[in-house]
Scaffold this active site. Structure first.
Site, PDB file in Angstrom:
ATOM      1  N   CYS A  41       0.896  -1.027  -0.041  1.00 11.30           N
ATOM      2  CA  CYS A  41       0.030  -0.178   0.201  1.00 11.30           C
ATOM      3  C   CYS A  41       0.954   1.334   0.077  1.00 11.30           C
ATOM      4  CB  CYS A  41      -0.767  -0.007   1.166  1.00 11.30           C
ATOM      5  SG  CYS A  41      -2.162   1.439   1.346  1.00 11.30           S
ATOM      6  N   ASP A  43       0.280   3.661   1.658  1.00 13.72           N
ATOM      7  CA  ASP A  43       0.272   4.393   2.998  1.00 13.72           C
ATOM      8  C   ASP A  43       1.661   4.822   3.312  1.00 13.72           C
ATOM      9  OD1 ASP A  43       0.100   4.440   6.317  1.00 13.72           O
ATOM     10  OD2 ASP A  43      -1.893   3.969   5.650  1.00 13.72           O
ATOM     11  N   ARG A  45       2.904   5.007   6.538  1.00 15.61           N
ATOM     12  CA  ARG A  45       3.349   4.190   7.589  1.00 15.61           C
ATOM     13  C   ARG A  45       3.840   2.990   7.287  1.00 15.61           C
ATOM     14  NH1 ARG A  45      -2.039   4.413  10.568  1.00 15.61           N
ATOM     15  NH2 ARG A  45      -2.789   3.819   8.398  1.00 15.61           N
ATOM     16  N   HIS A  97      -2.065  -3.920   5.009  1.00 17.59           N
ATOM     17  CA  HIS A  97      -1.858  -3.712   6.357  1.00 17.59           C
ATOM     18  C   HIS A  97      -3.329  -3.104   6.900  1.00 17.59           C
ATOM     19  CE1 HIS A  97      -2.583   0.935   5.655  1.00 17.59           C
ATOM     20  NE2 HIS A  97      -2.346   0.533   4.481  1.00 17.59           N
ATOM     21  N   CYS A 100      -5.820   0.286   7.165  1.00 10.22           N
ATOM     22  CA  CYS A 100      -5.669   0.894   5.757  1.00 10.22           C
ATOM     23  C   CYS A 100      -7.008   1.433   5.390  1.00 10.22           C
ATOM     24  CB  CYS A 100      -5.480  -0.552   4.773  1.00 10.22           C
ATOM     25  SG  CYS A 100      -5.329   0.024   2.840  1.00 10.22           S
TER      26      CYS A 100
END
Ligand code: CO
Length: 208
Positions: A41, A43, A45, A97, A100
């Site tokens: 992803c 993302d 993080r 994750h 998400c």
């Protein structure tokens, strides 16, 4: 964040690398031969290399919202094709994750403009596993399970490609479904039973 700081960080990083190996960048420039394709992803993080503890040159990376492998996404398809046919990677990881926001958004009834077609592919995963998902309470657990099932379906999408099916016949290639738990930092292998899943779907998706 001061963007200028990034260039200072870069200078520091170069100095550190050269201190350990004066030829570090010279060697890096000769080419890449990663054994792993990582699809994850976007993302901020979920940093691919950092969470796996790998170095530049070791992993070929593709990231998009909710780690999707859509057959009409030229970018994802090109990455899989290049990684399998040219780089000859031995491992393909689809890593989702928990927490998400792409998955979360697909669970809500909202018009999100250009994101609609993207999220629709996640809604399709929900529809495929509707009975299981609807039986899960509370909603947080259902949300987690959709993250996992989405990883599973994206792994299946990887296996639907001609390159991967061809490679399965010719050499060693393993597909893995993982989830990164942002809350604990843990990487979890979903240990997806591909043999069983493939038995049920290859009658339809086999193209080699
Ligand atoms: Co995400």
């Amino acid at each position: 964040m001061d963007i200028k700081q990034i260039f200072k960080n870069n200078e520091k990083w170069i100095a550190e690398k050269l201190k350990g190996d004066a030829d570090y960048f010279k060697n890096l420039s000769t080419g890449q031969s990663p054994e792993i394709l990582y699809i994850g992803c976007s993302d901020s993080r979920v940093t691919a290399e950092e969470l796996m503890g790998v170095k530049p040159g070791e992993v070929f990376v593709h990231r998009n919202i909710a780690n999707m492998v859509s057959n009409n996404d030229l970018s994802a398809m090109s990455v899989v094709n290049y990684a399998v046919s040219h780089l000859k990677v031995k491992h393909i990881i689809v890593c989702g994750h928990y927490y998400c926001s792409g998955i979360k958004a697909a669970m809500e009834s909202k018009d999100l403009g250009i994101l609609n077609p993207w999220l629709r592919s996640i809604r399709d995963v929900y529809r495929l596993h509707k009975d299981e998902l609807n039986s899960i309470e509370p909603e947080d657990e259902r949300y987690k399970r959709l993250v996992e099932l989405n990883v599973q379906e994206q792994c299946v999408n990887v296996i639907k490609t001609a390159e991967v099916q061809k490679a399965y016949f010719e050499r060693e290639l393993i597909v893995y479904g993982w989830v990164f738990d942002v809350h604990s930092g843990k990487l979890i292998d979903l240990e997806i039973d591909f043999d069983n899943i493939l038995k049920q779907i290859m009658e339809i998706y086999r193209i080699i």
